[in-house]
Design an enzyme around this catalytic site. Structure first.
Site, PDB file in Angstrom:
ATOM      1  N   ASP A 114       0.705  -1.782  -0.023  1.00 26.79           N
ATOM      2  CA  ASP A 114       0.183   0.113   0.341  1.00 26.79           C
ATOM      3  C   ASP A 114       0.414   1.221   0.470  1.00 26.79           C
ATOM      4  OD1 ASP A 114      -2.224   1.396   0.170  1.00 26.79           O
ATOM      5  OD2 ASP A 114      -2.913   1.490   2.692  1.00 26.79           O
ATOM      6  N   HIS A 115       0.467   2.203  -1.024  1.00 32.05           N
ATOM      7  CA  HIS A 115       1.169   3.297  -0.514  1.00 32.05           C
ATOM      8  C   HIS A 115       3.120   3.715  -1.019  1.00 32.05           C
ATOM      9  CE1 HIS A 115      -2.198   6.147   0.124  1.00 32.05           C
ATOM     10  NE2 HIS A 115      -3.108   4.884   0.830  1.00 32.05           N
ATOM     11  N   HIS A 135      -7.328   9.604   5.067  1.00 32.66           N
ATOM     12  CA  HIS A 135      -6.267   9.122   6.391  1.00 32.66           C
ATOM     13  C   HIS A 135      -6.462   8.861   7.362  1.00 32.66           C
ATOM     14  CE1 HIS A 135      -4.034   8.146   2.150  1.00 32.66           C
ATOM     15  NE2 HIS A 135      -4.475   6.833   2.343  1.00 32.66           N
ATOM     16  N   GLY A 136      -6.268   7.989   8.338  1.00 35.28           N
ATOM     17  CA  GLY A 136      -6.898   8.481   9.828  1.00 35.28           C
ATOM     18  C   GLY A 136      -7.760   8.414   9.887  1.00 35.28           C
ATOM     19  N   GLY A 194      -9.433   5.248   2.911  1.00 38.95           N
ATOM     20  CA  GLY A 194      -9.722   5.679   4.037  1.00 38.95           C
ATOM     21  C   GLY A 194     -10.853   5.704   4.862  1.00 38.95           C
TER      22      GLY A 194
END
Length: 282
Positions: free
Chosen positions: A82-83, A178-179, A207
């Site tokens: 991921d990312h 995100h978060g 997200g």
């Protein structure tokens, strides 16, 4: 069962109107919980690590551990990076045994994101791997990555980008973050519907942690085929560990508090699997 392709999983989900949950694992116990939940619910599942998590485990070690768990699972399991905005790190993950890879060039210019994403797709195509990309910027902070200002995806750019790069998964920015969300999430569902009409490959919702269930169901109804969950799993693991240790200050056996954390993560994953409608779809 050995690892399978995220492309194969998500195309089936796209056809049949559900989403495959993608859960970020930080350690062995979280990986066990994710696969146990999927096995219990008869759901395909994507197990993800961010690049910092892969470095923490050791990339090859992360593959070895999760592959051994997948081998014993009665459901399809994929391993996704991921990312990552590093071509070299993405290629290392490909060689190590990840079955799909996200090259995240969303903080770059459109032209640079297009060029580097296309380069990744060409490099891993002979290996049969799926590449995920993002256009626009999802807000918030992903692991140790910087928190860029959110920018929604332009539908026509999304169409051109997906066609020219040949990606297998596309993550549009429609207002998620995100978060945990600081205020009420505001998703642009009209934008999602427009992008779905122009982009043929499966769409990814980043997200997912903290989004109301109704929003996730609506996004799936509009064509989302993969939903990412990370922060909620971290919070569940940490809360269970704290609760165990505060309840017994004499506990020193990591199996006791990490085992409680694993149970909490498994319960949460079961909830998210049912929310995504992937239970019974293995």
């Amino acid at each position: 069962m050995s690892f399978v392709s995220t492309g194969e999983m998500t195309r089936k989900a796209q056809r049949e109107g559900y989403a495959v949950p993608a859960f970020n694992a930080e350690n062995l116990e979280m990986a066990q919980a994710i696969i146990q939940a999927a096995s219990r619910e008869g759901s395909p599942v994507i197990l993800q690590t961010t690049l910092p998590t892969a470095r923490y485990w050791g990339m090859e070690e992360a593959v070895a551990v999760t592959a051994s768990l997948a081998q014993e699972a009665p459901v399809p399991v994929a391993l996704h990076l991921d990312h990552s905005n590093s071509f070299d790190e993405v290629m290392r993950a490909a060689r190590a045994g990840y079955t799909s890879l996200m090259f995240d060039g969303s903080a770059m210019s459109y032209e640079e994101n297009l060029r580097l994403t296309g380069r990744v797709v060409e490099a891993v195509r002979p290996m049969g791997l799926t590449v995920e990309a993002e256009l626009g910027r999802v807000g918030g902070k992903e692991d140790s990555a910087a928190a860029p200002e959110a920018a929604l995806t332009d539908p026509e750019e999304a169409r051109a980008f997906a066609e020219e790069t040949g990606v297998g998964l596309f993550a549009p920015a429609i207002g998620t973050a995100h978060g945990f969300y600081k205020g009420e999430p505001r998703l642009d569902f009209a934008l999602l519907g427009e992008i779905r009409g122009l982009v043929s490959v499966p769409l990814v919702l980043h997200g997912g942690s903290g989004l109301p269930d109704g929003m996730i169901r609506r996004a799936i109804g509009l064509g989302i085929a993969k939903v990412n969950f990370a922060t909620e799993l971290r919070a569940a693991m940490t809360a269970a560990v704290w609760e165990t240790m505060e309840g017994d200050r004499e506990v020193i056996d990591p199996k006791k508090y990490l085992g409680r954390g694993r149970e909490a993560v498994e319960r949460l994953c079961v909830e998210k699997i049912r929310l995504c409608g992937s239970n019974g779809r293995a």
